[in-house]
Design a protein around this motif. Structure first.
Motif, PDB file in Angstrom:
ATOM      1  N   SER A   1     -27.554   4.580 -10.107  1.00 16.95           N
ATOM      2  CA  SER A   1     -27.354   5.653  -9.133  1.00 16.95           C
ATOM      3  C   SER A   1     -26.976   6.961  -9.827  1.00 16.95           C
ATOM      4  O   SER A   1     -27.170   8.040  -9.284  1.00 16.95           O
ATOM      5  CB  SER A   1     -26.262   5.268  -8.133  1.00 16.95           C
ATOM      6  OG  SER A   1     -25.038   5.100  -8.806  1.00 16.95           O
ATOM      7  N   SER A   2     -26.440   6.863 -11.043  1.00 17.88           N
ATOM      8  CA  SER A   2     -25.932   8.083 -11.687  1.00 17.88           C
ATOM      9  C   SER A   2     -26.783   8.536 -12.866  1.00 17.88           C
ATOM     10  O   SER A   2     -26.622   9.649 -13.356  1.00 17.88           O
ATOM     11  CB  SER A   2     -24.492   7.845 -12.156  1.00 17.88           C
ATOM     12  OG  SER A   2     -24.434   6.735 -13.020  1.00 17.88           O
TER      13      SER A   2
ATOM     14  N   ASP B   1     -30.831   8.395 -14.893  1.00 20.14           N
ATOM     15  CA  ASP B   1     -32.266   8.119 -14.760  1.00 20.14           C
ATOM     16  C   ASP B   1     -32.640   6.962 -15.696  1.00 20.14           C
ATOM     17  O   ASP B   1     -32.685   7.144 -16.916  1.00 20.14           O
ATOM     18  CB  ASP B   1     -33.034   9.401 -15.120  1.00 20.14           C
ATOM     19  CG  ASP B   1     -34.539   9.171 -15.183  1.00 20.14           C
ATOM     20  OD1 ASP B   1     -34.993   8.049 -14.889  1.00 20.14           O
ATOM     21  OD2 ASP B   1     -35.254  10.136 -15.554  1.00 20.14           O
TER      22      ASP B   1
ATOM     23  N   SER C   1     -35.514   5.346 -15.662  1.00 26.36           N
ATOM     24  CA  SER C   1     -36.954   5.101 -15.510  1.00 26.36           C
ATOM     25  C   SER C   1     -37.629   4.656 -16.809  1.00 26.36           C
ATOM     26  O   SER C   1     -38.693   4.048 -16.771  1.00 26.36           O
ATOM     27  CB  SER C   1     -37.650   6.350 -14.968  1.00 26.36           C
ATOM     28  OG  SER C   1     -37.431   7.437 -15.842  1.00 26.36           O
TER      29      SER C   1
ATOM     30  N   ASP D   1     -29.444   3.190  -4.377  1.00 25.91           N
ATOM     31  CA  ASP D   1     -29.661   4.289  -3.424  1.00 25.91           C
ATOM     32  C   ASP D   1     -28.501   4.439  -2.446  1.00 25.91           C
ATOM     33  O   ASP D   1     -28.341   5.487  -1.825  1.00 25.91           O
ATOM     34  CB  ASP D   1     -30.939   4.054  -2.624  1.00 25.91           C
ATOM     35  CG  ASP D   1     -32.156   4.154  -3.507  1.00 25.91           C
ATOM     36  OD1 ASP D   1     -31.997   4.629  -4.645  1.00 25.91           O
ATOM     37  OD2 ASP D   1     -33.244   3.741  -3.076  1.00 25.91           O
TER      38      ASP D   1
ATOM     39  N   GLY E   1     -26.403   7.560  -2.627  1.00 23.58           N
ATOM     40  CA  GLY E   1     -26.962   8.862  -2.269  1.00 23.58           C
ATOM     41  C   GLY E   1     -27.334   9.709  -3.472  1.00 23.58           C
ATOM     42  O   GLY E   1     -26.978   9.394  -4.602  1.00 23.58           O
ATOM     43  N   PRO E   2     -28.044  10.830  -3.222  1.00 20.83           N
ATOM     44  CA  PRO E   2     -28.558  11.654  -4.327  1.00 20.83           C
ATOM     45  C   PRO E   2     -27.451  12.382  -5.101  1.00 20.83           C
ATOM     46  O   PRO E   2     -27.652  12.774  -6.249  1.00 20.83           O
ATOM     47  CB  PRO E   2     -29.477  12.671  -3.633  1.00 20.83           C
ATOM     48  CG  PRO E   2     -29.088  12.642  -2.193  1.00 20.83           C
ATOM     49  CD  PRO E   2     -28.475  11.318  -1.906  1.00 20.83           C
ATOM     50  N   ASP E   3     -26.261  12.536  -4.506  1.00 20.44           N
ATOM     51  CA  ASP E   3     -25.197  13.274  -5.203  1.00 20.44           C
ATOM     52  C   ASP E   3     -24.542  12.465  -6.313  1.00 20.44           C
ATOM     53  O   ASP E   3     -23.667  12.958  -7.021  1.00 20.44           O
ATOM     54  CB  ASP E   3     -24.105  13.702  -4.209  1.00 20.44           C
ATOM     55  CG  ASP E   3     -24.649  14.714  -3.228  1.00 20.44           C
ATOM     56  OD1 ASP E   3     -25.678  15.335  -3.555  1.00 20.44           O
ATOM     57  OD2 ASP E   3     -24.061  14.860  -2.138  1.00 20.44           O
TER      58      ASP E   3
ATOM     59  N   ALA F   1     -25.812  11.478  -9.030  1.00 23.80           N
ATOM     60  CA  ALA F   1     -26.321  11.791 -10.377  1.00 23.80           C
ATOM     61  C   ALA F   1     -25.210  12.400 -11.217  1.00 23.80           C
ATOM     62  O   ALA F   1     -24.533  13.334 -10.792  1.00 23.80           O
ATOM     63  CB  ALA F   1     -27.496  12.739 -10.280  1.00 23.80           C
TER      64      ALA F   1
ATOM     65  N   ASN G   1     -27.531  16.784 -14.176  1.00 20.53           N
ATOM     66  CA  ASN G   1     -28.818  17.189 -13.636  1.00 20.53           C
ATOM     67  C   ASN G   1     -29.279  18.364 -14.463  1.00 20.53           C
ATOM     68  O   ASN G   1     -29.100  19.514 -14.095  1.00 20.53           O
ATOM     69  CB  ASN G   1     -28.674  17.565 -12.165  1.00 20.53           C
ATOM     70  CG  ASN G   1     -30.017  17.532 -11.470  1.00 20.53           C
ATOM     71  OD1 ASN G   1     -31.031  17.312 -12.123  1.00 20.53           O
ATOM     72  ND2 ASN G   1     -30.032  17.758 -10.167  1.00 20.53           N
TER      73      ASN G   1
ATOM     74  N   ASP H   1     -29.975  13.234 -19.008  1.00 16.67           N
ATOM     75  CA  ASP H   1     -29.981  12.645 -17.659  1.00 16.67           C
ATOM     76  C   ASP H   1     -30.205  11.131 -17.745  1.00 16.67           C
ATOM     77  O   ASP H   1     -29.949  10.402 -16.795  1.00 16.67           O
ATOM     78  CB  ASP H   1     -31.107  13.250 -16.806  1.00 16.67           C
ATOM     79  CG  ASP H   1     -30.697  14.593 -16.211  1.00 16.67           C
ATOM     80  OD1 ASP H   1     -29.588  15.064 -16.514  1.00 16.67           O
ATOM     81  OD2 ASP H   1     -31.495  15.164 -15.442  1.00 16.67           O
TER      82      ASP H   1
END
Ligand code: SF4
Ligand code: SF4
Ligand code: FES
Length: 286
Positions: A103-104, A106, A108, A125, A128-130, A132, A135, A150
């Motif tokens: 969640s915090s 990347d 990928s 998820d 939420g998006p905050d 991270a 950024n 990131d």
């Protein structure tokens, strides 16, 4: 290459993993023993050429009689130990670790993590998006490698490889505390103004792709990075008399990156700038 380690024979310890009797040489970690019998335990901060830092805790297992879960990557096996790798408690702990990281950060380009998220039913998820942690744009300040923080899980492997465990250059360190902690060179300067000697040994150990060859970064951005299509050929570096083994990763007849076998007794996966990045002369056709 198969290496047969020489040295004083080690006593074999007898204990159980998930109820099955196992034997492992004294000094082995629980993770070594698990791997020797084909048990899959996820790892992130563990490195086969580095001293364990116990930073991520994704490898935790249960040991009979122990108050807390133990990190399999660093806990030494003991005779009579009863290890459980797949209890509800261990699975729940791994799930939480994976959720907090995914969640915090990347993930990928972190190998295997997608499978672990599924296996442990992690739901990053839900934060939420905050969630991270950073950024920011990748740091592209030289022609050889890119730092994309990131993707950094603060595992310390690059710091150890650059510092006293291998390179002894000490160009990078952890700065800040808590949520502000991050990997940086002195005064957060561009790499070109730092003590970095571009050995790339930090890239070799980074588990997430936060540190990557510029060639890989560019090809990923262009959508042309195709790992399954790459071949690997191990050869000997010709730049000096040390004779390091180089593994050339080749895609479409171009060398796209160079690593070194971790079990090589000369390099232990480490190289200097010439071995790691000097490959461009091989394919310079101008
Ligand atoms: S840059 Fe890579 S090796 Fe360094 S701390 Fe971050 S994830 Fe670990
Ligand atoms: S990688 Fe560096 S130290 Fe090793 S053989 Fe090549 S030039 Fe010499
Ligand atoms: S892999 Fe064991 S603590 Fe990170």
């Amino acid at each position: 290459m198969t290496l047969i380690p020489l040295g004083i024979p080690r006593r074999l310890l007898e204990f159980t993993i998930d109820g099955e009797p196992v034997r492992a040489p004294e000094g082995s970690t629980i993770l070594d023993a698990c791997r020797s019998v084909g048990k899959d335990v996820p790892t992130l901060c563990q490195g086969d050429t580095l001293t364990p830092k116990n930073a991520c805790r994704v490898c935790v297992v249960e040991v009979e009689g122990a108050r807390t879960l133990v990190p399999a990557c660093s806990r030494k096996a003991e005779a009579g130990m009863q290890v459980q790798t797949d209890t509800e408690r261990a699975r729940h702990s791994r799930k939480i670790v994976l959720e907090l990281l995914a969640s915090s950060v990347d993930l990928s380009t972190t190998p295997e993590v997608a499978g672990w998220l599924k296996e442990y039913e992690a739901k990053p998820d839900r934060f939420g998006p905050d969630a991270a942690r950073l950024n920011e744009e990748p740091k592209i300040d030289n022609d050889l490698y890119v730092r994309d923080y990131d993707k950094c899980i603060l595992c310390y492997k690059c710091v150890d490889a650059c510092g006293d465990q291998w390179q002894n250059t000490f160009a990078i360190s952890v700065v800040g505390r808590g949520f502000d902690a991050r990997i940086a060179v002195e005064h957060d300067a561009p790499l070109t103004d730092s003590a970095c000697v571009y050995c790339g040994n930090c890239i070799e150990v980074c588990p997430t792709g936060a540190l990557s060859f510029k060639s890989e970064f560019d090809m990923r951005a262009a959508g042309t990075w195709d790992e399954p299509a790459q071949t690997e050929t191990t050869t000997v570096c010709a730049y000096c008399g040390v004779g390091c083994n180089l593994t050339l990763h080749v895609q479409d007849n171009e060398i796209v990156k160079v690593t070194s076998p971790h079990d090589n007794p000369v390099t232990h996966g480490n190289l200097c700038i010439k071995g790691r990045f000097g490959y461009q002369h091989v394919q310079n056709r101008d």
